[in-house]
Design a protein around this motif. Structure first.
Motif, PDB file in Angstrom:
ATOM      1  N   THR A 358       0.811  -1.274   0.079  1.00 17.92           N
ATOM      2  CA  THR A 358      -0.054   0.000  -0.216  1.00 17.92           C
ATOM      3  C   THR A 358       0.868   1.070   0.032  1.00 17.92           C
ATOM      4  OG1 THR A 358      -1.696  -1.299   1.161  1.00 17.92           O
ATOM      5  CG2 THR A 358      -1.723   1.257   1.081  1.00 17.92           C
ATOM      6  N   THR A 359       2.061   1.288   0.793  1.00 22.19           N
ATOM      7  CA  THR A 359       2.696   2.319   0.853  1.00 22.19           C
ATOM      8  C   THR A 359       3.575   2.563  -0.347  1.00 22.19           C
ATOM      9  OG1 THR A 359       3.257   1.947   3.466  1.00 22.19           O
ATOM     10  CG2 THR A 359       4.902   3.353   1.947  1.00 22.19           C
ATOM     11  N   ALA A 360       4.122   1.601  -0.989  1.00 23.06           N
ATOM     12  CA  ALA A 360       4.477   1.648  -2.118  1.00 23.06           C
ATOM     13  C   ALA A 360       3.775   2.084  -3.248  1.00 23.06           C
ATOM     14  CB  ALA A 360       5.175   0.170  -2.734  1.00 23.06           C
ATOM     15  N   ARG A 361       2.504   1.714  -3.471  1.00 30.22           N
ATOM     16  CA  ARG A 361       1.753   2.283  -4.450  1.00 30.22           C
ATOM     17  C   ARG A 361       1.345   3.623  -4.267  1.00 30.22           C
ATOM     18  NH1 ARG A 361      -2.783  -2.914  -4.210  1.00 30.22           N
ATOM     19  NH2 ARG A 361      -1.937  -4.337  -5.814  1.00 30.22           N
ATOM     20  N   SER A 362       1.262   4.186  -2.941  1.00 30.28           N
ATOM     21  CA  SER A 362       0.984   5.308  -2.755  1.00 30.28           C
ATOM     22  C   SER A 362       2.124   6.251  -3.247  1.00 30.28           C
ATOM     23  CB  SER A 362       0.630   5.599  -1.138  1.00 30.28           C
ATOM     24  OG  SER A 362       0.663   7.046  -0.803  1.00 30.28           O
ATOM     25  N   ARG A 366       2.299   9.370  -6.133  1.00 32.15           N
ATOM     26  CA  ARG A 366       2.901  10.560  -5.977  1.00 32.15           C
ATOM     27  C   ARG A 366       4.029  10.924  -7.095  1.00 32.15           C
ATOM     28  NH1 ARG A 366       2.916   9.359  -0.506  1.00 32.15           N
ATOM     29  NH2 ARG A 366       5.424   9.079  -0.353  1.00 32.15           N
ATOM     30  N   LEU A 367       5.076   9.956  -7.451  1.00 30.28           N
ATOM     31  CA  LEU A 367       5.933   9.812  -8.551  1.00 30.28           C
ATOM     32  C   LEU A 367       5.277  10.227  -9.767  1.00 30.28           C
ATOM     33  CD1 LEU A 367       8.375   7.341  -7.201  1.00 30.28           C
ATOM     34  CD2 LEU A 367       8.848   9.946  -7.042  1.00 30.28           C
ATOM     35  N   VAL A 368       4.042   9.708  -9.963  1.00 24.30           N
ATOM     36  CA  VAL A 368       3.450   9.742 -11.245  1.00 24.30           C
ATOM     37  C   VAL A 368       2.907  11.310 -11.438  1.00 24.30           C
ATOM     38  CG1 VAL A 368       1.492   9.147 -12.597  1.00 24.30           C
ATOM     39  CG2 VAL A 368       2.607   7.200 -11.581  1.00 24.30           C
ATOM     40  N   GLU A 369       2.208  11.735 -10.089  1.00 24.47           N
ATOM     41  CA  GLU A 369       1.877  13.208 -10.015  1.00 24.47           C
ATOM     42  C   GLU A 369       3.059  14.131 -10.335  1.00 24.47           C
ATOM     43  OE1 GLU A 369       0.055  13.500  -6.369  1.00 24.47           O
ATOM     44  OE2 GLU A 369      -1.766  12.416  -7.066  1.00 24.47           O
ATOM     45  N   GLU A 370       4.039  13.845  -9.805  1.00 24.06           N
ATOM     46  CA  GLU A 370       5.345  14.441  -9.962  1.00 24.06           C
ATOM     47  C   GLU A 370       5.707  14.779 -11.590  1.00 24.06           C
ATOM     48  OE1 GLU A 370       8.403  13.613  -6.823  1.00 24.06           O
ATOM     49  OE2 GLU A 370       6.898  14.117  -5.216  1.00 24.06           O
ATOM     50  N   ARG A 371       5.968  13.420 -11.974  1.00 26.14           N
ATOM     51  CA  ARG A 371       6.252  13.238 -13.424  1.00 26.14           C
ATOM     52  C   ARG A 371       5.415  14.248 -14.415  1.00 26.14           C
ATOM     53  NH1 ARG A 371       5.615   7.737 -16.011  1.00 26.14           N
ATOM     54  NH2 ARG A 371       3.475   8.465 -16.053  1.00 26.14           N
ATOM     55  N   GLU A 372       4.061  14.154 -14.030  1.00 23.49           N
ATOM     56  CA  GLU A 372       3.163  14.635 -14.798  1.00 23.49           C
ATOM     57  C   GLU A 372       3.325  16.327 -14.726  1.00 23.49           C
ATOM     58  OE1 GLU A 372       0.832  13.805 -17.228  1.00 23.49           O
ATOM     59  OE2 GLU A 372       1.903  11.998 -16.913  1.00 23.49           O
ATOM     60  N   SER A 373       3.775  16.684 -13.207  1.00 22.85           N
ATOM     61  CA  SER A 373       3.930  18.231 -13.018  1.00 22.85           C
ATOM     62  C   SER A 373       5.164  18.702 -13.853  1.00 22.85           C
ATOM     63  CB  SER A 373       4.118  18.425 -11.639  1.00 22.85           C
ATOM     64  OG  SER A 373       4.280  19.657 -11.190  1.00 22.85           O
ATOM     65  N   LEU A 374       6.401  17.842 -13.835  1.00 28.01           N
ATOM     66  CA  LEU A 374       7.428  18.005 -14.558  1.00 28.01           C
ATOM     67  C   LEU A 374       7.215  18.198 -16.042  1.00 28.01           C
ATOM     68  CD1 LEU A 374      10.038  16.091 -12.336  1.00 28.01           C
ATOM     69  CD2 LEU A 374       9.985  18.509 -12.726  1.00 28.01           C
ATOM     70  N   ARG A 375       6.358  17.485 -16.493  1.00 26.33           N
ATOM     71  CA  ARG A 375       6.264  17.648 -17.987  1.00 26.33           C
ATOM     72  C   ARG A 375       5.542  18.684 -18.306  1.00 26.33           C
ATOM     73  NH1 ARG A 375       2.258  16.096 -21.495  1.00 26.33           N
ATOM     74  NH2 ARG A 375       0.861  15.193 -19.857  1.00 26.33           N
ATOM     75  N   HIS A 376       4.584  19.098 -17.519  1.00 22.28           N
ATOM     76  CA  HIS A 376       3.747  20.170 -17.754  1.00 22.28           C
ATOM     77  C   HIS A 376       4.827  21.690 -17.763  1.00 22.28           C
ATOM     78  CE1 HIS A 376      -0.054  18.732 -18.369  1.00 22.28           C
ATOM     79  NE2 HIS A 376      -0.165  18.319 -16.954  1.00 22.28           N
TER      80      HIS A 376
END
Length: 411
Positions: A358-362, A366-376
């Motif tokens: 569960t922790t790893a999925r969370s 977050r990493l996916v969200e940060e990646r999307e933010s950096l892409r923007h």
């Protein structure tokens, strides 16, 4: 013979598997002869319903049984121990159906009047590993319900269709070597079993349409009764084509695990297919139908029950028997408790791993969200006017290096 009340115990009455179907077939036959079988298991399901359709009572709580049996037919040590404690002093006929399964570990208890081994491997488990005196052990090999598994027509000179029937067969396993051997031999192959995702309620109908069957134990015996040629095979290993020459030895081994001595290989299965002999398969079928009928097995079983009941009349006093039973129960529970403790520890491990997952999925989210933010951010940066001008200048060949340097300076 007088009608007997018989309590059958079994690990489950849920799955279409070996001992479950064994209990079903024997109970149906006994009730047809005027006896009173009752089936007990802590896990009920499809087989329990089939028993009830045949008017065989089924219970998961012995407090609801409402009768005292003449004899207990014990499969599997936990359920047999429960019955022994609930019905102190009732003689037990305790079966061993398998050499390897933990559930088939024999119970040592003063109420056990007779042990029964279904083959030579089980006999060795009882005598060599568990120290049970050979004179206390009966042998009762597997049987076939001849009314269901009727003879098929004559086999072709060469096998055209084959069947692998086992609850252990699954994609990517030994089936792939059997499949290749059949393809090289020009044989169409069909597969069925629980792990394959195809549970068959009427295997006799499948067997009637094939020439060659890959199976072991009771399933192999049933295929022989139908008239199919049989190659012994299962997840544990590969065995030989059943022949008249080796029939008696194979029968003593229950056509089971002790005969699965070869590693799975395409060459092995091709060699067994090449030994296919329709005339010999017909001889084997007649032998099975003569020696392995369900009715004959039940006759023998009733004799074992009567001997167990007679033995019980010579037992020591009830007080001494009760004390011995209590101590035997304590010893057995002590011997199996560690396994349940391992299960408890495993449950704690599973809980810990679930929390880590569960922790790893969370963290991954977050990493996916940060990646999307950096892409923007990168997209916005590339969209700046000065960067678009730089990219345009760099793409002009004449400006070359000077254009690139100027663009960087302007930025």
């Amino acid at each position: 013979m007088r009608p007997l009340s018989i309590l059958f115990t079994n690990n489950t009455l849920k799955y279409r598997a070996g001992s479950e179907l064994w209990v079903r077939d024997v109970c149906r036959t006994l009730i047809g002869r005027g006896h009173r079988p009752v089936a007990f298991s802590l896990v009920l399901g499809e087989i329990a319903e089939e028993l009830r359709v045949s008017t065989v009572p089924v219970v998961s709580n012995l407090d609801k049984a409402g009768f005292t049996p003449d004899v207990i037919h014990g499969h599997h040590h936990i359920e047999t121990l429960i019955a022994a404690l609930h019905y102190p002093g009732v003689p037990i006929v305790h079966f061993c159906h398998g050499f390897l399964p933990w559930e088939e570990r024999p119970l040592h208890h003063p109420s056990i009047a007779r042990y029964v081994a279904v083959d030579s491997a089980c006999f060795d488990r009882l005598t060599v590993e568990e120290g049970i005196a050979p004179e206390r052990i009966e042998r009762l090999p597997n049987f076939v319900d001849l009314r269901r598994f009727a003879p098929r027509g004559a086999l072709p000179l060469r096998p055209r269709r084959a069947l692998v029937l086992s609850n252990q067969v699954e994609p990517g396993g030994y089936i792939e070597m059997i499949r290749e051997a059949c393809q090289l031999s020009g044989i169409e192959l069909e597969v069925a079993g629980a792990r394959w995702g195809r549970v068959v309620e009427r295997p006799e109908e499948l067997m009637a349409g094939v020439d060659l069957v890959f199976a072991k134990a009771k399933t192999a015996l049933e295929a022989m009764a139908v008239g199919c040629a049989v190659v012994l095979a299962d997840i544990f290993g590969a065995g030989p084509l059943v022949t008249m020459r080796d029939f008696d030895e194979m029968r003593s081994c229950n056509f089971g695990i002790r005969l699965l001595r070869e590693p799975h290989s395409v060459d092995w299965y091709r060699s067994q297919i090449a030994a296919y002999d329709p005339a010999e398969a017909d001889d084997i079928s007649r032998r099975v139908r003569q020696d392995a009928a369900l009715d004959k097995a039940v006759d023998h079983l009733l004799e074992i029950y009567e001997r167990a009941i007679a033995d019980a009349k010579n037992w020591v006093s009830r007080q001494a028997l009760d004390l011995g039973a209590q101590r035997a129960a304590a010893r057995h529970l002590s011997s199996v408790a560690e396994r349940f403790k391992h299960v408890y520890r495993l449950d704690r491990t599973v809980q810990s791993l679930t929390a880590e997952l569960t922790t790893a999925r969370s963290l991954n989210e977050r990493l996916v969200e940060e990646r999307e933010s950096l892409r923007h951010v990168v997209t916005d940066y590339r969209g700046l006017s000065i960067n678009r001008l730089r990219d345009a200048i760099v793409r002009v060949p004449i400006l070359g290096w000077h254009g690139s340097w100027t663009a960087r300076w302007l930025r």
